[in-house]
Design an enzyme around this catalytic site. Structure first.
Site, PDB file in Angstrom:
ATOM      1  N   GLU A  45       0.836  -1.206   0.000  1.00 20.44           N
ATOM      2  CA  GLU A  45       0.000   0.000   0.000  1.00 20.44           C
ATOM      3  C   GLU A  45       0.874   1.261   0.000  1.00 20.44           C
ATOM      4  OE1 GLU A  45      -2.278   0.012   3.624  1.00 20.44           O
ATOM      5  OE2 GLU A  45      -3.535   1.697   3.012  1.00 20.44           O
ATOM      6  N   LYS A 120      -9.133   1.674  -2.101  1.00 27.27           N
ATOM      7  CA  LYS A 120      -9.424   1.132  -0.761  1.00 27.27           C
ATOM      8  C   LYS A 120     -10.834   1.529  -0.324  1.00 27.27           C
ATOM      9  CE  LYS A 120      -7.065   0.947   3.746  1.00 27.27           C
ATOM     10  NZ  LYS A 120      -5.811   1.290   4.425  1.00 27.27           N
ATOM     11  N   CYS A 170      -5.360  -3.588   2.805  1.00 28.72           N
ATOM     12  CA  CYS A 170      -5.065  -3.528   4.250  1.00 28.72           C
ATOM     13  C   CYS A 170      -6.314  -3.523   5.124  1.00 28.72           C
ATOM     14  CB  CYS A 170      -4.152  -2.346   4.562  1.00 28.72           C
ATOM     15  SG  CYS A 170      -3.247  -2.639   6.096  1.00 28.72           S
ATOM     16  N   LYS A 203       0.705  -9.030  16.567  1.00 26.96           N
ATOM     17  CA  LYS A 203      -0.198  -8.680  15.455  1.00 26.96           C
ATOM     18  C   LYS A 203      -0.034  -9.586  14.232  1.00 26.96           C
ATOM     19  CE  LYS A 203      -1.278  -4.462  12.913  1.00 26.96           C
ATOM     20  NZ  LYS A 203      -0.786  -3.113  12.675  1.00 26.96           N
ATOM     21  N   ASN A 489      15.166  16.541  41.128  1.00 25.45           N
ATOM     22  CA  ASN A 489      15.151  16.903  39.711  1.00 25.45           C
ATOM     23  C   ASN A 489      16.416  17.609  39.239  1.00 25.45           C
ATOM     24  OD1 ASN A 489      12.684  15.754  39.211  1.00 25.45           O
ATOM     25  ND2 ASN A 489      11.514  17.606  39.618  1.00 25.45           N
ATOM     26  N   THR A 513      15.295   7.529  27.590  1.00 22.44           N
ATOM     27  CA  THR A 513      15.076   6.172  28.104  1.00 22.44           C
ATOM     28  C   THR A 513      13.735   5.972  28.816  1.00 22.44           C
ATOM     29  OG1 THR A 513      16.194   6.750  30.147  1.00 22.44           O
ATOM     30  CG2 THR A 513      17.554   5.804  28.415  1.00 22.44           C
ATOM     31  N   LYS A 654       3.678  16.397  29.901  1.00 21.69           N
ATOM     32  CA  LYS A 654       4.983  15.734  29.762  1.00 21.69           C
ATOM     33  C   LYS A 654       4.970  14.796  28.566  1.00 21.69           C
ATOM     34  CE  LYS A 654       6.788  15.693  34.443  1.00 21.69           C
ATOM     35  NZ  LYS A 654       7.484  14.933  35.463  1.00 21.69           N
TER      36      LYS A 654
HETATM   37  N1  LIG Z   1      -1.148  19.952  38.789  1.00 21.45           N
HETATM   38  C1  LIG Z   1      -0.249  20.187  37.843  1.00 21.45           C
HETATM   39  N2  LIG Z   1      -0.596  20.052  36.554  1.00 21.45           N
HETATM   40  C2  LIG Z   1       0.294  20.281  35.578  1.00 21.45           C
HETATM   41  N3  LIG Z   1       1.577  20.630  35.814  1.00 21.45           N
HETATM   42  C3  LIG Z   1       1.961  20.785  37.084  1.00 21.45           C
HETATM   43  C4  LIG Z   1       1.084  20.569  38.145  1.00 21.45           C
HETATM   44  N4  LIG Z   1       1.742  20.787  39.276  1.00 21.45           N
HETATM   45  C5  LIG Z   1       2.993  21.127  38.936  1.00 21.45           C
HETATM   46  N5  LIG Z   1       3.128  21.133  37.591  1.00 21.45           N
HETATM   47  C6  LIG Z   1       4.346  21.458  36.824  1.00 21.45           C
HETATM   48  O1  LIG Z   1       5.174  20.301  36.821  1.00 21.45           O
HETATM   49  C7  LIG Z   1       6.478  20.650  37.229  1.00 21.45           C
HETATM   50  C8  LIG Z   1       7.128  19.429  37.807  1.00 21.45           C
HETATM   51  O2  LIG Z   1       7.538  18.559  36.796  1.00 21.45           O
HETATM   52  P1  LIG Z   1       8.984  17.984  36.880  1.00 21.45           P
HETATM   53  O3  LIG Z   1       9.943  19.104  37.138  1.00 21.45           O
HETATM   54  O4  LIG Z   1       9.279  17.137  35.707  1.00 21.45           O
HETATM   55  O5  LIG Z   1       8.997  17.119  38.203  1.00 21.45           O
HETATM   56  P2  LIG Z   1       7.885  16.213  38.945  1.00 21.45           P
HETATM   57  O6  LIG Z   1       6.982  15.575  37.995  1.00 21.45           O
HETATM   58  O7  LIG Z   1       7.233  16.976  40.049  1.00 21.45           O
HETATM   59  O8  LIG Z   1       8.841  15.183  39.620  1.00 21.45           O
HETATM   60  C9  LIG Z   1       9.585  14.208  38.882  1.00 21.45           C
HETATM   61  C10 LIG Z   1       9.272  12.831  39.402  1.00 21.45           C
HETATM   62  O9  LIG Z   1       9.936  11.899  38.583  1.00 21.45           O
HETATM   63  C11 LIG Z   1      10.736  11.079  39.396  1.00 21.45           C
HETATM   64  N6  LIG Z   1      11.950  10.764  38.612  1.00 21.45           N
HETATM   65  C12 LIG Z   1      12.733  11.772  38.147  1.00 21.45           C
HETATM   66  C13 LIG Z   1      13.859  11.459  37.425  1.00 21.45           C
HETATM   67  C14 LIG Z   1      14.167  10.136  37.169  1.00 21.45           C
HETATM   68  C15 LIG Z   1      13.318   9.159  37.657  1.00 21.45           C
HETATM   69  C16 LIG Z   1      13.639   7.738  37.417  1.00 21.45           C
HETATM   70  O10 LIG Z   1      12.757   6.899  37.458  1.00 21.45           O
HETATM   71  O11 LIG Z   1      14.817   7.499  37.172  1.00 21.45           O
HETATM   72  C17 LIG Z   1      12.203   9.501  38.369  1.00 21.45           C
HETATM   73  C18 LIG Z   1      11.038  11.836  40.644  1.00 21.45           C
HETATM   74  O12 LIG Z   1      11.300  10.949  41.717  1.00 21.45           O
HETATM   75  C19 LIG Z   1       9.744  12.605  40.805  1.00 21.45           C
HETATM   76  O13 LIG Z   1       8.795  11.829  41.477  1.00 21.45           O
HETATM   77  C20 LIG Z   1       6.235  21.772  38.202  1.00 21.45           C
HETATM   78  O14 LIG Z   1       7.403  22.542  38.434  1.00 21.45           O
HETATM   79  C21 LIG Z   1       5.164  22.537  37.500  1.00 21.45           C
HETATM   80  O15 LIG Z   1       5.747  23.366  36.529  1.00 21.45           O
HETATM   81  N1  LIG Z   2      24.072   7.641  37.246  1.00 26.32           N
HETATM   82  C1  LIG Z   2      23.573   7.903  36.045  1.00 26.32           C
HETATM   83  N2  LIG Z   2      24.408   8.035  34.985  1.00 26.32           N
HETATM   84  C2  LIG Z   2      23.919   8.282  33.759  1.00 26.32           C
HETATM   85  N3  LIG Z   2      22.634   8.440  33.508  1.00 26.32           N
HETATM   86  C3  LIG Z   2      21.756   8.321  34.507  1.00 26.32           C
HETATM   87  C4  LIG Z   2      22.169   8.036  35.827  1.00 26.32           C
HETATM   88  N4  LIG Z   2      21.070   7.958  36.591  1.00 26.32           N
HETATM   89  C5  LIG Z   2      20.020   8.188  35.773  1.00 26.32           C
HETATM   90  N5  LIG Z   2      20.424   8.407  34.526  1.00 26.32           N
HETATM   91  C6  LIG Z   2      19.572   8.664  33.336  1.00 26.32           C
HETATM   92  O1  LIG Z   2      18.242   8.896  33.761  1.00 26.32           O
HETATM   93  C7  LIG Z   2      17.373   7.851  33.312  1.00 26.32           C
HETATM   94  C8  LIG Z   2      16.332   7.526  34.353  1.00 26.32           C
HETATM   95  O2  LIG Z   2      17.008   7.043  35.516  1.00 26.32           O
HETATM   96  P1  LIG Z   2      16.668   5.654  36.200  1.00 26.32           P
HETATM   97  O3  LIG Z   2      17.406   5.567  37.449  1.00 26.32           O
HETATM   98  O4  LIG Z   2      15.202   5.501  36.237  1.00 26.32           O
HETATM   99  O5  LIG Z   2      17.334   4.586  35.264  1.00 26.32           O
HETATM  100  P2  LIG Z   2      16.682   3.460  34.385  1.00 26.32           P
HETATM  101  O6  LIG Z   2      17.617   3.106  33.324  1.00 26.32           O
HETATM  102  O7  LIG Z   2      15.335   3.976  34.034  1.00 26.32           O
HETATM  103  O8  LIG Z   2      16.575   2.232  35.300  1.00 26.32           O
HETATM  104  P3  LIG Z   2      15.715   1.859  36.571  1.00 26.32           P
HETATM  105  O9  LIG Z   2      14.568   2.819  36.668  1.00 26.32           O
HETATM  106  O10 LIG Z   2      15.311   0.487  36.253  1.00 26.32           O
HETATM  107  O11 LIG Z   2      16.675   1.964  37.695  1.00 26.32           O
HETATM  108  C9  LIG Z   2      18.316   6.701  32.993  1.00 26.32           C
HETATM  109  O12 LIG Z   2      17.728   5.819  32.058  1.00 26.32           O
HETATM  110  C10 LIG Z   2      19.524   7.414  32.475  1.00 26.32           C
HETATM  111  O13 LIG Z   2      19.405   7.779  31.116  1.00 26.32           O
HETATM  112  N1  LIG Z   3      -2.966   0.599   6.449  1.00 22.95           N
HETATM  113  C1  LIG Z   3      -3.948   0.095   7.132  1.00 22.95           C
HETATM  114  O1  LIG Z   3      -5.093  -0.006   6.671  1.00 22.95           O
HETATM  115  C2  LIG Z   3      -3.580  -0.358   8.485  1.00 22.95           C
HETATM  116  C3  LIG Z   3      -4.722  -0.814   9.340  1.00 22.95           C
HETATM  117  C4  LIG Z   3      -4.648  -2.213   9.790  1.00 22.95           C
HETATM  118  N2  LIG Z   3      -5.654  -2.490  10.798  1.00 22.95           N
HETATM  119  C5  LIG Z   3      -3.269  -2.577  10.370  1.00 22.95           C
HETATM  120  O2  LIG Z   3      -2.856  -2.055  11.361  1.00 22.95           O
HETATM  121  O3  LIG Z   3      -2.625  -3.407   9.830  1.00 22.95           O
END
Ligand SMILES: Nc1ncnc2c1ncn2[C@@H]1O[C@H](COP(=O)(O)OP(=O)(O)OC[C@H]2O[C@@H]([n+]3cccc(C(=O)O)c3)[C@H](O)[C@@H]2O)[C@@H](O)[C@H]1O
Ligand SMILES: Nc1ncnc2c1ncn2[C@@H]1O[C@H](COP(=O)(O)OP(=O)(O)OP(=O)(O)O)[C@@H](O)[C@H]1O
Ligand SMILES: NC(=O)CC[C@H](N)C(=O)O
Length: 702
Positions: A45, A120, A170, A203, A489, A513, A654
């Site tokens: 297609e 189609k 398709c 699929k 952050n 990631t 986000k």
């Molecule tokens: N109600 C609302 N609706 C829409 N937007 C809202 C909001 N409240 C704040 N905001 C905005 O959102 C902003 C916050 O967003 P952002 O700064 O991204 O930060 P936020 O989402 O608050 O925090 C990031 C979360 O991701 C987690 N994290 C971060 C990095 C890596 C990993 C990991 O898994 O490795 C996890 C971290 O533990 C934390 O829980 C605020 O500053 C504000 O601007």
């Molecule tokens: N120490 C670090 N060095 C380089 N990059 C980092 C580091 N910690 C976090 N990051 C970046 O931030 C991302 C999110 O952090 P996170 O700790 O969640 O790692 P992850 O790969 O998602 O693994 P997991 O959540 O399973 O621990 C990572 O995938 C990586 O790209």
């Molecule tokens: N091009 C298409 O028509 C795609 C739709 C079809 N359901 C598929 O995902 O394969």
């Protein structure tokens, strides 16, 4: 005497607006069609322009270019077809009816010129597809003359001395009222299905089902051709052409292979398929008026197969045996890795950049993202062969990469020593909260996949920012008790500029990631760990990522190698697999699941919401039906659901700003292509209240 027909189906790796390249691949398919003695060649297609031309489908100048491209193809077909047996060719393309609308069509032509256009009837409008935005659906049974080309267009049946050919394009074949039902009534022998069907886990089996069922129920030979590769950068077309006859699959084309043109063919017996129609309980209305195109020449041959040359016999189906021999989970994980590897290969080829950079945490997501880059090169090396693979690498590297030869040792060694360090840069960026466990895991996996591993510490950068903020607010310096999120952050954000700088310097693509589970909840720092061009694992839930990582460590990716079948394992993945997912952003131990909820629950809620389109109370009942009530109380499950919806509704901005990512699962959270969701909303307050009312009622009943 029976009627035999050789049918070829071709997968093409097309690119939007690459008219020259697309034409070259189409011509290669036509050449190969003649080489294998085909009577009919089916191409996918919209293969002339690419499926992903999006809003350009309505541009008149785009159509002028497409018409010019079609003329080039027709000319080439005329030249190639000289002194050959007749071959009918079907090629997907967008077709503007002058002064009217655009149709998703297939041009049907041969060396004698253009015969008509099939259009189609059912436009794909779900999931990733927005076809009704650009195309008009063709009404069943209608045929008109195209005013410019002066050939019939519409719901065509082609008749070549009694061999009758019809079309399902398709989506036409995915719905209950498929055109094949009418084509049966129109006494068709062969149904051609030009498709653009993107990869999604599981699929392929659905396609196989409707192809087999089409062949069985309609008593036809059914041919299916799909596109190949990622055209638009997010959907990955997985090729996998198929030909079925007498309700059985007689030929499978290669899947998830990075070659430009993949052709497969089969010799089929039309008369054997007619038996089904003769014996069927549903009679065919032979008096119904038909609007068929009659071809002046005979496509079929009555040559019995034993006189057919070796070349025209169907290719063997080793590739399909390869997939068939895998157990269920093995196959799902393999398909996903092959698809993502395939997509990454295209990104590197088509952006003409010099590989990838991954900020490598020693955790599951970045570990898999980096490994997939390796798999894309490992598979491309096997699929293209060492020479073609080397030629496809950036030319500026070639002086440093010797041609592969046996003296250089094992090809894996060659890939590790000369190629992977150039392709992939993995960077560990420690802070005071980082541990030796994650550092060692990041280093071990990087080395296992042959990447260039580097590390540095960003704590001084973090401290500088803290100091700057404290200078503004000397009366209340930042502290972990009051400023948990801000202090987390800043670490994630401090990792972003340096890794971007490396990507700029090296002309590499920065890989983000984030995974599907985290994107749902906004569990990532915007402009911190969300940084990048392409988010490789954003289509995968955390549950899936962890399963794939374990499988890569223990079982490994099945590969048809130069010396036969083998498994590619990534033993160093073990160092990631023993850890609990952690962000390592707090001075005290932190796990994702404590911050959020168990990933298994989070992913179940996401599936119920996105796949089954449920709201909180129904999701709660769904979780109970899955047995989660044996581990968690109703109250706890209610809290998980409430948290999920609150975060999901707080963070759509986000997802809106998240990097491009590949479509992998049945569902996705990409707001531009899949799940559209308002940025401002009432956080599902009322449906959540209804869920709590249900929970209270259950407690009262007890
Ligand atoms: N109600 C609302 N609706 C829409 N937007 C809202 C909001 N409240 C704040 N905001 C905005 O959102 C902003 C916050 O967003 P952002 O700064 O991204 O930060 P936020 O989402 O608050 O925090 C990031 C979360 O991701 C987690 N994290 C971060 C990095 C890596 C990993 C990991 O898994 O490795 C996890 C971290 O533990 C934390 O829980 C605020 O500053 C504000 O601007
Ligand atoms: N120490 C670090 N060095 C380089 N990059 C980092 C580091 N910690 C976090 N990051 C970046 O931030 C991302 C999110 O952090 P996170 O700790 O969640 O790692 P992850 O790969 O998602 O693994 P997991 O959540 O399973 O621990 C990572 O995938 C990586 O790209
Ligand atoms: N091009 C298409 O028509 C795609 C739709 C079809 N359901 C598929 O995902 O394969």
């Amino acid at each position: 005497m029976a009627d035999y027909l050789t049918i070829a189906t071709a997968s093409l790796r097309q690119l939007p607006f690459d008219f020259k390249g697309n034409i070259a691949r189409i011509i290669r398919a036509i050449e190969q069609g003649y080489e294998c003695g085909s009577n009919v060649l089916l191409m996918p297609e919209l293969a002339l322009t690419g499926y992903g031309c999006e809003d350009n489908f309505t541009f008149q100048e785009f159509h002028e270019a497409a018409m010019a491209a079609l003329q080039d193809v027709l000319k080439a077909a005329q030249t190639l077809g000289q002194d050959q047996q007749p071959m009918l060719i079907s090629l997907g393309l967008p077709l503007l009816y002058p002064g009217g609308q655009v149709y998703n069509a297939s041009a049907i032509f041969s060396a004698d010129g253009l015969h008509g256009f099939s259009c189609k009837q059912f436009l794909a409008r779900n999931g990733l597809h927005y076809e009704p935005r650009w195309f008009e659906a063709w009404p069943r049974g209608q045929v008109v003359q195209h005013p410019h080309y002066q050939v019939p267009m519409g719901d065509l049946v082609i008749d070549s001395h009694g061999v009758r050919i019809g079309f399902e394009t398709c989506e036409d074949s995915w719905i209950s009222n498929r055109p094949g039902r009418d084509l049966y009534q129109r006494n068709v022998d062969l149904i051609l299905n030009p498709s653009a069907s993107h990869f999604a886990s599981g699929k392929f089996d659905v396609r196989e089902q409707f192809i087999l069922e089409g062949s069985r129920a309609f008593g036809v030979v059914y041919a299916y051709a799909n596109l190949n590769g990622t055209e638009n950068g997010t959907s990955i077309f997985d090729a996998g052409c198929m030909i079925a006859s007498e309700g059985r699959m007689v030929s499978y084309g290669e899947r998830l292979n990075c070659q430009e043109v993949l052709l497969n063919h089969a010799l089929v017996n039309l008369s054997a398929n007619r038996v089904t129609r003769i014996l069927s309980s549903e009679s065919i209305n032979i008096f119904k008026a038909q609007s068929d195109i009659t071809l002046p020449y005979l496509l079929t041959t009555s040559t019995p197969p034993w006189q057919v040359t070796e070349q025209s016999l169907p290719a063997n189906d080793e590739m399909n045996e390869f997939w068939d021999d895998l157990s269920h989970d093995d196959r799902i994980h393999s398909e996903i890795c092959y698809a993502l590897a395939n997509g990454l290969w295209d990104w590197m080829q088509r952006t003409h950049t010099h590989g990838f950079v991954v900020s490598m945490s020693g955790g599951a997501d970045s570990g898999l993202a980096a490994t997939l880059v390796y798999l894309s090169h490992y598979l491309a090396l096997h699929q293209l062969g060492a020479n073609d693979y080397r030629q496809a690498l950036p030319t500026i590297w070639l002086d440093d990469i010797p041609q592969y030869s046996d003296e250089l040792g094992d090809y894996t060694h060659w890939l590790h020593q000369y190629v992977m360090p150039k392709v992939l840069l993995c960077l560990y960026q420690g802070t005071d909260n980082s541990s030796a466990i994650t550092f060692n895991a990041a280093q071990a996996v990087s080395e296992n996949i042959g990447a260039n591993f580097q590390h540095w510490n960003v704590q001084t950068i973090v401290d500088d920012y803290i100091e700057l903020v404290n200078q503004i607010y000397p009366e209340r310096p930042l502290n972990w008790k009051d400023d948990d999120i801000a202090l987390q952050n800043i670490q994630a954000r401090s990792r972003s500029p340096g890794v971007w700088m490396l990507a700029n310097r090296e002309n590499k693509l920065l890989i983000a990631t984030s995974n599907l589970s985290e994107s749902a909840l906004g569990y990532a720092t915007m402009d911190g760990d969300t940084s990048g061009v392409l988010s490789v694992v954003s289509g995968l839930s955390k549950t899936r990522i962890r399963k794939i990582n374990h499988w890569l460590e223990k079982q490994g990716l099945p590969v048809e190698g130069f010396h036969g079948f083998h498994r590619l394992t990534i033993p160093a993945m073990g160092q990631i697999n023993v850890q609990q997912p952690t962000a390592e952003l707090r001075p005290v131990e932190q796990t994702d699941e404590e911050d959020l909820m168990p990933y298994i629950i989070c992913d179940s809620i996401m599936d119920s919401y996105l796949i089954r389109q449920m709201w909180p109370k129904s999701i709660l009942i769904d979780l109970l039906m899955q047995g989660h009530g044996q581990v968690y109380s109703l109250e706890q499950l209610g809290q998980f659901i409430e948290r999920w919806f609150r975060l999901f509704c707080r963070n759509p901005w986000k997802r809106y700003g998240t990097r491009a990512g590949f479509h992998v699962e049945q569902i996705s959270l990409d707001p531009k292509t899949f799940h559209r969701f308002p940025l401002l909303n009432a956080s599902f307050a009322e449906p959540l209240e209804q869920m709590w009312a249900y929970i209270r009622a259950q407690a009262t009943e007890k």
